[in-house]
Design a protein around this motif. Structure first.
Motif, mmCIF file in Angstrom:
data_model
loop_
_atom_site.group_PDB
_atom_site.id
_atom_site.type_symbol
_atom_site.label_atom_id
_atom_site.label_comp_id
_atom_site.label_asym_id
_atom_site.label_seq_id
_atom_site.Cartn_x
_atom_site.Cartn_y
_atom_site.Cartn_z
ATOM 1 N N LYS A 165 5.786 7.204 22.946
ATOM 2 C CA LYS A 165 5.590 7.549 21.531
ATOM 3 C C LYS A 165 5.501 6.327 20.627
ATOM 4 O O LYS A 165 5.391 6.457 19.425
ATOM 5 C CB LYS A 165 6.720 8.457 21.070
ATOM 6 C CG LYS A 165 6.463 9.901 21.418
ATOM 7 C CD LYS A 165 7.410 10.791 20.680
ATOM 8 C CE LYS A 165 7.194 12.228 21.049
ATOM 9 N NZ LYS A 165 8.214 13.075 20.470
ATOM 10 N N LEU A 166 5.585 5.152 21.230
ATOM 11 C CA LEU A 166 5.417 3.958 20.406
ATOM 12 C C LEU A 166 4.040 3.965 19.770
ATOM 13 O O LEU A 166 3.794 3.321 18.778
ATOM 14 C CB LEU A 166 5.551 2.718 21.279
ATOM 15 C CG LEU A 166 6.961 2.205 21.447
ATOM 16 C CD1 LEU A 166 6.991 1.111 22.470
ATOM 17 C CD2 LEU A 166 7.513 1.704 20.141
ATOM 18 N N LEU B 278 8.860 -0.739 14.340
ATOM 19 C CA LEU B 278 8.204 -0.075 15.467
ATOM 20 C C LEU B 278 8.428 1.423 15.410
ATOM 21 O O LEU B 278 9.473 1.891 14.962
ATOM 22 C CB LEU B 278 8.743 -0.609 16.798
ATOM 23 C CG LEU B 278 8.388 -2.036 17.169
ATOM 24 C CD1 LEU B 278 8.899 -2.343 18.557
ATOM 25 C CD2 LEU B 278 6.901 -2.281 17.120
ATOM 26 N N ASP B 279 7.431 2.122 15.898
ATOM 27 C CA ASP B 279 7.498 3.571 15.939
ATOM 28 C C ASP B 279 8.139 3.983 17.272
ATOM 29 O O ASP B 279 7.454 4.071 18.284
ATOM 30 C CB ASP B 279 6.060 4.094 15.835
ATOM 31 C CG ASP B 279 6.009 5.560 15.577
ATOM 32 O OD1 ASP B 279 7.009 6.096 15.086
ATOM 33 O OD2 ASP B 279 4.976 6.170 15.882
ATOM 34 N N LYS B 280 9.440 4.152 17.258
ATOM 35 C CA LYS B 280 10.151 4.420 18.521
ATOM 36 C C LYS B 280 10.243 5.913 18.805
ATOM 37 O O LYS B 280 10.124 6.734 17.906
ATOM 38 C CB LYS B 280 11.566 3.846 18.445
ATOM 39 C CG LYS B 280 11.600 2.348 18.354
ATOM 40 C CD LYS B 280 13.025 1.876 18.210
ATOM 41 C CE LYS B 280 13.060 0.471 17.670
ATOM 42 N NZ LYS B 280 14.379 0.055 17.256
ATOM 43 N N ASP B 281 10.491 6.206 20.066
ATOM 44 C CA ASP B 281 10.711 7.593 20.472
ATOM 45 C C ASP B 281 12.202 7.900 20.269
ATOM 46 O O ASP B 281 13.059 7.370 20.976
ATOM 47 C CB ASP B 281 10.314 7.747 21.944
ATOM 48 C CG ASP B 281 10.416 9.178 22.415
ATOM 49 O OD1 ASP B 281 11.005 9.998 21.691
ATOM 50 O OD2 ASP B 281 9.917 9.474 23.509
#
Lengths: 295, 378
Positions: free
Chosen positions: A3-4, B7-10
């Motif tokens: 999902k990064l 950052l777009d982390k889960d």
């Protein structure tokens, strides 16, 4: 990376497809539905006009199926985009032949050699020349030709203006720009800088000629808006470094008016785009050869 | 300063909340020293005995064979394999525990002379100590754990720094999202006037020296240390023995139970995976030292060294690299303003800090980092 990569879930291409679909709906309404209810066209025209985008999509998809490539901007996309720009007077057979040839060239020459040539703009100009020699060059539908209706300036902004078959809605173009500006991968600097410089040249010219009517009538040119928002920032044909983007967009905006005065406001922006695009390809090739020499 | 991004982390990927221990391995693998003359001929080693310069035996045991193993940087090395005799026979250490808050600068420098970080202390007229408790890599939380589990030891060491370097201030930088650590510091820092807590935004690369210094606007001479390094100094100053253990994270969406593990140096990573995370990894990709800055590796021969930060196990994704669409995002996101496309298209060497942001942002999923590392055929 799991999902990064969430930020690109809804891709730029999907957004562009969605927006082009809206343009098709409006173009159908303006160039088929309204003339039909005023008895300018027969019922078959309601369906015939949709053949342009559908065949663009279909032929593009066929090319993609037969000769698959890894490029996210594929023939299907280009086929649809090209179908929006053509004049309404284009014969469907000529169009089909032309788009097949264009996509064939893209598949076997342009994309294979990794050229950055904006073949959509080049194709459009070649088509215009062909139509001109065939004496069927006309952007107006029968209703517009009849001049029975007088539209206001605001009507023009909301789409009742003479332009490419599906590109006449300025307000939709502006809405698209607003939406696309929030996309990480859309080169929003290009339409903003280019339009700014186009406006500047327009102001200067109108001021010099003392013709404010000229300024007002060309300020919201639907063709210029559509090309600057959809065609000029396409990643494959535009530069990617900040300096080059600035150079590309400033020069593009600056050259629209001179070319439009030399030709007309429907094609001037395409000539400007082709010239700037070619100039950048030349610059790029010089830079690459210099780097290769260093290596 | 370069524009850093979050950052777009889960969020569904959790990291461990307690420390596991794996201190009794059957075998340990000690890489050969760089100089051949340093190789010792004794077959039996005692715990904490000096094997080569700066390398100590983590346990007592006998040399059984020599085997080729992998280091976290991907290099293959010959290793001496020692079988653990589970006797824990220690090399005699004369020193005993002591108070460290009144040590002089010279004593500190002398006591850490066997550590790699001693070079950092060679700076003159140091005005600031910057302690980073920040983990940049997503899903790896080593510094966070050191702050959480070893906060007293860290603060005690920092207090000794402030006494030994009277003109220096000590800044502890932690992310403003680490509420647990913030609360712990707030409760403990009242007793230590010289230590200051600095909260920083949750941005990628903010934990790196170059970016943290710019973020905190530090201009005078400074010493930058990570929490784990401070703890290493603490062991040397307080317990006066070398560090024989190492801590790292195992996490990712491929493991059901993520762990933060303390183990002996030289242990095979695969032994730890079998003990704590007995799962099938055939549908997973294992990244050593993180998914951004680390590398994909087969961990079957990987050994634990001080450079190992963590193993991130991620489920395989059916995603193929597409053709470059020339969006230029890799260039605009690069924190050092390099041009990764030059490396990708022309094979030109460009400056790189291997942060992985170009690969992260690429909409065509091109592993640009590999091209920058020069191992595109990997």
């Amino acid at each position: 990376m799991n999902k990064l990569h969430k930020i690109i879930r809804f891709s730029l291409i999907q957004k562009l497809y969605g927006l082009m679909f809206l343009f098709v709906i409006y173009g159908w309404y303006k160039n088929a539905y309204i003339p039909y209810i005023h008895h300018f066209y027969s019922f078959s025209h309601l369906l015939l006009i949709l053949l342009y985008p559908l065949s663009g999509l279909g032929i593009g998809s066929l090319f993609d199926f037969l000769f698959p490539n890894q490029n996210p901007f594929n023939n299907k996309f280009y086929g649809l985009l090209f179908s929006l720009l053509i004049p309404i007077s284009t014969n469907i057979c000529v169009y089909l032949l032309f788009i097949t040839l264009l996509l064939f060239l893209n598949t076997f020459l342009i994309s294979k050699r990794d050229w950055d040539l904006n073949f959509i703009a080049v194709g459009k100009i070649v088509l215009i020349f062909a139509l001109y020699f065939m004496k069927s060059y006309d952007y107006s539908n029968l209703l517009e030709k009849s001049q029975l209706f007088v539209y206001s300036y605001l009507d023009g902004i909301f789409g009742q203006t003479v332009s490419g078959i599906f590109t006449s809605n300025v307000s939709l173009s502006l809405l698209s720009l607003l939406l696309l500006s929030f996309d990480t991968y859309y080169k929003k600097e290009i339409p903003f800088y280019s339009y700014g410089f186009y406006l500047l040249t327009l102001f200067c010219y109108a001021f010099f000629k003392s013709d404010m009517n000229f300024l007002l009538s060309n300020m919201f040119s639907s063709t210029v808006f559509f090309v600057l928002i959809f065609l000029a920032p396409l990643s494959s044909f535009s530069p990617y470094s900040k300096k080059r983007i600035a150079f590309y967009s400033v020069l593009l905006g600056f050259l629209i008016l001179p070319f439009s005065l030399l030709t007309n406001f429907y094609e001037g922006v395409y000539f400007s785009l082709i010239l700037v695009n070619s100039l950048l390809i030349l610059l790029n090739n010089i830079q690459i050869s210099l780097i290769k020499q260093k290596i | 300063m370069a524009r850093l991004i979050k950052l777009d982390k889960d969020d569904t990927i959790k990291v461990a909340n307690k420390m596991e221990e794996y201190l009794t391995p059957d075998y340990i693998y000690i890489p050969f020293p760089p100089k051949k003359e340093d190789i010792k001929k004794e077959k039996y080693i005692k715990k904490a005995s000096l094997l080569y310069p700066n390398v100590y035996a983590p346990l007592s045991g006998e040399l059984v064979k020599i085997e080729k193993c992998l280091l976290p940087n991907g290099k293959e090395v010959n290793c001496l394999v020692f079988a653990n005799d589970f006797q824990e026979k220690m090399e005699k250490i004369v020193a005993v525990r002591r108070k460290i808050n009144n040590l002089t600068k010279e004593t500190i420098l002398e006591d850490i002379s066997n550590l790699k970080i001693k070079e950092k202390f060679k700076k003159e007229s140091v005005k600031t100590f910057i302690i980073s408790g920040i983990d940049d890599e997503p899903y790896i939380e080593n510094e966070f754990f050191f702050q959480k589990e070893r906060i007293k030891a860290i603060v005690e060491t920092l207090d000794s720094f402030s006494n030994a370097f009277p003109n220096a201030t000590v800044l502890v930088a932690i992310k403003n999202t680490d509420s647990e650590t913030i609360l712990k510091y707030q409760s403990i820092l009242g007793m230590y006037n010289s230590i200051e807590l600095k909260l920083v935004d949750d941005l990628y690369l903010i934990g790196q020296e170059e970016f943290l210094i710019k973020y905190l606007h530090i201009k005078e001479p400074y010493i930058y240390l990570k929490s784990s390094e401070v703890y290493e100094i603490y062991i040397n100053l307080k317990k006066r023995r070398p560090i024989l253990e190492h801590c790292f994270t195992i996490s990712g969406n491929g493991v059901t139970k993520p762990i933060f593990v303390k183990t002996k140096l030289g242990v095979k990573v695969v032994d730890i995976l079998y003990k704590f995370c007995c799962e099938d990894y055939s549908n997973c990709v294992l990244y050593v030292n993180g998914i951004m800055q680390g590398r994909r590796m087969d961990v079957s021969r990987l050994i634990v060294t001080p450079e190992l930060q963590g193993i991130v196990i991620m489920k395989k994704l059916k995603r193929k690299a597409k053709k470059c669409m020339k969006c230029g995002k890799c260039i605009s996101i690069c924190p050092i303003h390099s041009n990764p496309l030059m490396a990708y298209k022309l094979g030109v060497k460009v400056q790189c800090i291997h942060c992985g942001l170009c690969s992260y942002i690429c909409p065509s999923y091109i592993p640009l980092q590999k091209y920058l590392c020069g191992d595109k055929n990997e």
